[in-house]
Scaffold this motif. Sequence first.
Motif, PDB file in Angstrom:
ATOM      1  N   ASN A 171      33.081  14.056  29.922  1.00 24.13           N
ATOM      2  CA  ASN A 171      32.357  13.252  30.264  1.00 24.13           C
ATOM      3  C   ASN A 171      32.723  11.660  31.547  1.00 24.13           C
ATOM      4  OD1 ASN A 171      29.527  13.962  31.472  1.00 24.13           O
ATOM      5  ND2 ASN A 171      28.614  13.779  29.425  1.00 24.13           N
ATOM      6  N   GLY A 172      33.484  11.675  31.376  1.00 22.63           N
ATOM      7  CA  GLY A 172      33.887  10.649  32.242  1.00 22.63           C
ATOM      8  C   GLY A 172      34.269   9.240  31.280  1.00 22.63           C
ATOM      9  N   PHE A 173      34.281   9.329  30.013  1.00 21.83           N
ATOM     10  CA  PHE A 173      34.905   8.687  28.667  1.00 21.83           C
ATOM     11  C   PHE A 173      36.733   8.955  28.565  1.00 21.83           C
ATOM     12  CE2 PHE A 173      30.426   8.435  28.073  1.00 21.83           C
ATOM     13  CZ  PHE A 173      29.726   7.468  28.149  1.00 21.83           C
ATOM     14  N   ASP A 174      36.984   7.296  28.927  1.00 23.07           N
ATOM     15  CA  ASP A 174      38.705   7.541  28.524  1.00 23.07           C
ATOM     16  C   ASP A 174      38.800   6.501  26.585  1.00 23.07           C
ATOM     17  OD1 ASP A 174      41.241   7.622  27.750  1.00 23.07           O
ATOM     18  OD2 ASP A 174      41.630   6.183  29.692  1.00 23.07           O
ATOM     19  N   SER A 175      38.372   7.758  25.609  1.00 24.01           N
ATOM     20  CA  SER A 175      38.554   6.680  24.496  1.00 24.01           C
ATOM     21  C   SER A 175      40.040   7.177  23.538  1.00 24.01           C
ATOM     22  CB  SER A 175      36.800   7.154  23.331  1.00 24.01           C
ATOM     23  OG  SER A 175      35.962   7.378  24.401  1.00 24.01           O
ATOM     24  N   THR A 176      40.647   5.692  22.910  1.00 18.86           N
ATOM     25  CA  THR A 176      41.332   6.038  22.053  1.00 18.86           C
ATOM     26  C   THR A 176      40.987   5.586  20.814  1.00 18.86           C
ATOM     27  OG1 THR A 176      42.672   4.682  24.325  1.00 18.86           O
ATOM     28  CG2 THR A 176      43.654   4.618  21.869  1.00 18.86           C
ATOM     29  N   TRP A 177      41.550   7.315  20.249  1.00 25.37           N
ATOM     30  CA  TRP A 177      41.784   7.156  18.872  1.00 25.37           C
ATOM     31  C   TRP A 177      42.793   7.119  18.385  1.00 25.37           C
ATOM     32  CZ3 TRP A 177      39.198  13.119  16.625  1.00 25.37           C
ATOM     33  CH2 TRP A 177      38.787  12.834  15.832  1.00 25.37           C
ATOM     34  N   ASP A 178      43.387   6.162  17.522  1.00 24.78           N
ATOM     35  CA  ASP A 178      44.330   5.899  16.773  1.00 24.78           C
ATOM     36  C   ASP A 178      44.480   6.640  15.459  1.00 24.78           C
ATOM     37  OD1 ASP A 178      43.601   3.934  14.466  1.00 24.78           O
ATOM     38  OD2 ASP A 178      42.478   3.160  16.401  1.00 24.78           O
ATOM     39  N   GLY A 179      45.986   6.798  15.243  1.00 27.81           N
ATOM     40  CA  GLY A 179      46.151   7.576  14.336  1.00 27.81           C
ATOM     41  C   GLY A 179      45.173   7.298  12.673  1.00 27.81           C
ATOM     42  N   THR A 180      45.684   5.898  12.522  1.00 28.81           N
ATOM     43  CA  THR A 180      44.978   5.843  11.358  1.00 28.81           C
ATOM     44  C   THR A 180      43.286   5.857  11.580  1.00 28.81           C
ATOM     45  OG1 THR A 180      46.287   3.851  11.043  1.00 28.81           O
ATOM     46  CG2 THR A 180      44.360   4.488  10.147  1.00 28.81           C
ATOM     47  N   ALA A 181      42.697   5.905  12.436  1.00 28.46           N
ATOM     48  CA  ALA A 181      41.146   6.058  12.550  1.00 28.46           C
ATOM     49  C   ALA A 181      41.189   7.773  12.160  1.00 28.46           C
ATOM     50  CB  ALA A 181      40.362   5.920  13.157  1.00 28.46           C
ATOM     51  N   PHE A 182      42.285   8.215  13.510  1.00 33.71           N
ATOM     52  CA  PHE A 182      41.294  10.104  13.453  1.00 33.71           C
ATOM     53  C   PHE A 182      41.887  10.523  11.853  1.00 33.71           C
ATOM     54  CE2 PHE A 182      44.211  13.547  13.431  1.00 33.71           C
ATOM     55  CZ  PHE A 182      43.528  14.952  13.668  1.00 33.71           C
ATOM     56  N   ASP A 183      43.319  10.366  11.183  1.00 28.91           N
ATOM     57  CA  ASP A 183      43.577  10.400   9.704  1.00 28.91           C
ATOM     58  C   ASP A 183      42.292  10.134   8.287  1.00 28.91           C
ATOM     59  OD1 ASP A 183      45.599  11.716  10.489  1.00 28.91           O
ATOM     60  OD2 ASP A 183      46.873   9.729   9.730  1.00 28.91           O
ATOM     61  N   ARG A 184      41.346   9.254   8.922  1.00 27.19           N
ATOM     62  CA  ARG A 184      39.998   8.781   7.992  1.00 27.19           C
ATOM     63  C   ARG A 184      39.440   9.254   8.324  1.00 27.19           C
ATOM     64  NH1 ARG A 184      39.266   2.739   9.407  1.00 27.19           N
ATOM     65  NH2 ARG A 184      41.483   2.250   7.858  1.00 27.19           N
ATOM     66  N   SER A 185      39.012   9.991  10.073  1.00 26.47           N
ATOM     67  CA  SER A 185      37.728  11.183   9.853  1.00 26.47           C
ATOM     68  C   SER A 185      37.983  12.222   9.298  1.00 26.47           C
ATOM     69  CB  SER A 185      38.032  10.843  11.248  1.00 26.47           C
ATOM     70  OG  SER A 185      37.161   9.368  11.969  1.00 26.47           O
ATOM     71  N   LYS A 186      39.248  12.400   9.700  1.00 31.33           N
ATOM     72  CA  LYS A 186      39.429  14.001   9.362  1.00 31.33           C
ATOM     73  C   LYS A 186      39.640  14.032   7.654  1.00 31.33           C
ATOM     74  CE  LYS A 186      43.700  17.214   9.918  1.00 31.33           C
ATOM     75  NZ  LYS A 186      43.031  17.697   7.957  1.00 31.33           N
ATOM     76  N   ARG A 187      39.702  13.342   7.093  1.00 32.55           N
ATOM     77  CA  ARG A 187      39.798  13.348   5.827  1.00 32.55           C
ATOM     78  C   ARG A 187      39.110  13.092   5.014  1.00 32.55           C
ATOM     79  NH1 ARG A 187      43.054   9.108   5.063  1.00 32.55           N
ATOM     80  NH2 ARG A 187      41.614   7.688   4.592  1.00 32.55           N
ATOM     81  N   ARG A 188      37.592  12.229   5.211  1.00 29.15           N
ATOM     82  CA  ARG A 188      36.707  11.844   4.812  1.00 29.15           C
ATOM     83  C   ARG A 188      35.699  12.685   4.964  1.00 29.15           C
ATOM     84  NH1 ARG A 188      35.865   5.468   6.731  1.00 29.15           N
ATOM     85  NH2 ARG A 188      36.714   4.520   4.862  1.00 29.15           N
ATOM     86  N   PHE A 189      35.706  13.549   6.335  1.00 27.43           N
ATOM     87  CA  PHE A 189      34.895  14.715   6.285  1.00 27.43           C
ATOM     88  C   PHE A 189      35.112  16.022   5.606  1.00 27.43           C
ATOM     89  CE2 PHE A 189      33.793  18.629   9.104  1.00 27.43           C
ATOM     90  CZ  PHE A 189      32.732  18.689   9.364  1.00 27.43           C
ATOM     91  N   GLU A 190      36.690  16.224   5.197  1.00 25.81           N
ATOM     92  CA  GLU A 190      37.059  17.162   4.602  1.00 25.81           C
ATOM     93  C   GLU A 190      36.583  16.514   3.038  1.00 25.81           C
ATOM     94  OE1 GLU A 190      41.184  17.417   4.995  1.00 25.81           O
ATOM     95  OE2 GLU A 190      41.044  18.747   7.336  1.00 25.81           O
ATOM     96  N   ARG A 191      36.766  15.674   2.708  1.00 23.00           N
ATOM     97  CA  ARG A 191      36.757  15.601   1.290  1.00 23.00           C
ATOM     98  C   ARG A 191      34.416  15.207   0.992  1.00 23.00           C
ATOM     99  NH1 ARG A 191      37.678  10.507   0.415  1.00 23.00           N
ATOM    100  NH2 ARG A 191      36.561   9.511   1.456  1.00 23.00           N
ATOM    101  N   LYS A 192      34.110  15.062   1.881  1.00 19.38           N
ATOM    102  CA  LYS A 192      32.608  15.080   1.615  1.00 19.38           C
ATOM    103  C   LYS A 192      31.551  16.794   2.325  1.00 19.38           C
ATOM    104  CE  LYS A 192      32.137  10.675   2.719  1.00 19.38           C
ATOM    105  NZ  LYS A 192      31.192   9.993   0.909  1.00 19.38           N
ATOM    106  N   ILE A 193      32.659  17.929   2.911  1.00 21.27           N
ATOM    107  CA  ILE A 193      31.578  19.049   3.873  1.00 21.27           C
ATOM    108  C   ILE A 193      31.936  20.102   2.547  1.00 21.27           C
ATOM    109  CG2 ILE A 193      32.071  20.683   4.980  1.00 21.27           C
ATOM    110  CD1 ILE A 193      30.050  18.328   5.626  1.00 21.27           C
ATOM    111  N   LYS A 194      33.415  20.131   2.081  1.00 22.98           N
ATOM    112  CA  LYS A 194      34.320  21.223   1.723  1.00 22.98           C
ATOM    113  C   LYS A 194      33.665  21.289  -0.334  1.00 22.98           C
ATOM    114  CE  LYS A 194      38.839  21.996   3.718  1.00 22.98           C
ATOM    115  NZ  LYS A 194      39.558  22.243   3.537  1.00 22.98           N
TER     116      LYS A 194
END
Length: 194
Positions: A171-194
């Motif tokens: 949508n017109g945005f070009d956002s950088t998601w560094d590996g550490t933030a990606f890993d943190r997002s994935k880990r926290r989402f999986e831990r809180k949702i599962k």
Amino acid sequence: MKKVFAVMLLGLSMMSYAQVGGNNTGGIVWQAKEFSKDIATFRAKYFLFNHVLGKSEEVNTFEVIPLAAASSGDLTTLLYRSETKNKEGMILGFFGNYWNEAGVVYQGYAFKNFNREETFEFLEKISNSIEENKKFLSKSTDYNNIYFTYQDIDVLVSYSGSTRIIRLFWNGFDSTWDGTAFDRSKRRFERKIK
């Protein structure tokens, strides 16, 4: 005459620096400043009940939990859950700089919603793509890239040194998601949702 000219000049300069609303990405703008998880959480609440959970005359409950903010300042991930609406998922908060005709910088933002299943699928597709192409990506950092599209988000992955760089184009945005933030997002989402 000099006083009239001075007043007109002052008025013209004030008009040229006036804040303008809206942008071409459908988000909202405000004076430029560093975006944070607190601001993303604050602004995501309205997006959630207005666009995801749906407006209601009945009282409903929901949670918004910030997962991680990318060090680039371009992207924030938030988990949401509403037991009364039986909905949960992840919101990507995108933001970037815009300029008006007077050269004043503003920051625009917009949110992208993924329901629970889409979130797991999106995060797994990124993880699996990186893992399957790890040898190619690390062979020539900064030059070797992989890309794919998930729904309406284009994903570009590369390495810079030993750091994974995940760029999301939406949508017109070009956002950088560094590996550490990606890993943190994935880990926290999986831990809180599962």
